[in-house]
Design an enzyme around this catalytic site. Structure first.
Site, PDB file in Angstrom:
ATOM      1  N   ASP A   1       0.860  -1.181   0.000  1.00 23.34           N
ATOM      2  CA  ASP A   1       0.000   0.000   0.000  1.00 23.34           C
ATOM      3  C   ASP A   1       0.894   1.227   0.000  1.00 23.34           C
ATOM      4  O   ASP A   1       1.988   1.203   0.577  1.00 23.34           O
ATOM      5  CB  ASP A   1      -0.900   0.016   1.232  1.00 23.34           C
ATOM      6  CG  ASP A   1      -1.992  -1.044   1.197  1.00 23.34           C
ATOM      7  OD1 ASP A   1      -2.399  -1.439   0.086  1.00 23.34           O
ATOM      8  OD2 ASP A   1      -2.444  -1.459   2.276  1.00 23.34           O
TER       9      ASP A   1
ATOM     10  N   ASP B   1      -6.948  -1.464  -4.544  1.00 17.21           N
ATOM     11  CA  ASP B   1      -8.029  -1.127  -3.613  1.00 17.21           C
ATOM     12  C   ASP B   1      -8.964  -0.087  -4.233  1.00 17.21           C
ATOM     13  O   ASP B   1     -10.186  -0.177  -4.107  1.00 17.21           O
ATOM     14  CB  ASP B   1      -7.460  -0.574  -2.300  1.00 17.21           C
ATOM     15  CG  ASP B   1      -6.590  -1.570  -1.559  1.00 17.21           C
ATOM     16  OD1 ASP B   1      -6.800  -2.787  -1.726  1.00 17.21           O
ATOM     17  OD2 ASP B   1      -5.698  -1.122  -0.809  1.00 17.21           O
TER      18      ASP B   1
END
Length: 191
Positions: A150, A164
């Protein structure tokens, strides 16, 4: 009498052999185009996610965050073994199985797909699921236990990645399509 019935508007019964092949022949290419859109969107979302994560790992991991918009938006490399917001780090294998199941369901649903908006939405879901599944399979600490990369870090929010984002955008589009009554097969229903 048959002429009078046609003029008044009484429906004729067409011969099934002549009407059926034309209709199914017209629907097949349309459905194939929607499937191509689904897999095209999925491939684009997956490639964008994969390339962005490769750049983040090569250039940003083990370095200080890069401020994009002051402290409101930063790029910061984080490894997330859990789900959104870091929850469930002990359940990485379960998240891997869920992502694989989503991919299988979308692939099976593709056969009945005749709606362009649904093709786009499912393509986003598929590309995002593939992106995060790739991390879970191939990144450390091991197969099916890998941590997702991330890097998009808004202030006062969870750190996330492009996979995401694709999943969330696909999910929002599916909710909107469902509220409008549009089904994946292209039919519209009113509840």
């Amino acid at each position: 009498m048959a002429e009078a019935e046609r003029i008044i508007g009484t429906p004729d019964t067409p011969e099934p052999a002549a009407a059926e092949p034309e209709q199914s022949g017209a629907e097949r290419p349309r459905g194939k185009r929607r499937i191509a859109v689904l897999f095209g969107v999925a491939a684009f979302a997956y490639a964008l996610d994969l390339i962005s994560k490769m750049i983040v790992v090569a250039k940003l991991e083990h370095h200080p965050p890069i401020e994009i918009i002051g402290d409101w938006l930063k790029f910061e490399a984080i490894r997330n073994a859990g789900a959104a917001f870091g929850f469930g780090e002990a359940f990485t294998v379960i998240f891997t199985v869920i992502a694989a199941a989503v991919i299988v369901v979308i692939a099976r649903l593709a056969r009945k797909l005749y709606s362009l908006p649904w093709a786009i939405a499912l393509g986003l879901l598929l590309g995002g699921a593939l992106g995060n599944l790739t991390d879970r399979i191939f990144r450390s600490p091991g197969v099916f236990e890998g941590a997702v990369v991330d890097f998009i870090a808004p202030k006062h929010f969870a750190v996330f990645n492009l996979a995401d984002s694709a999943i969330v955008c696909g999910g929002i589009l599916i909710v909107l399509l469902s509220f409008r009554g549009l089904d994946p097969d292209g039919t519209v229903h009113k509840d």
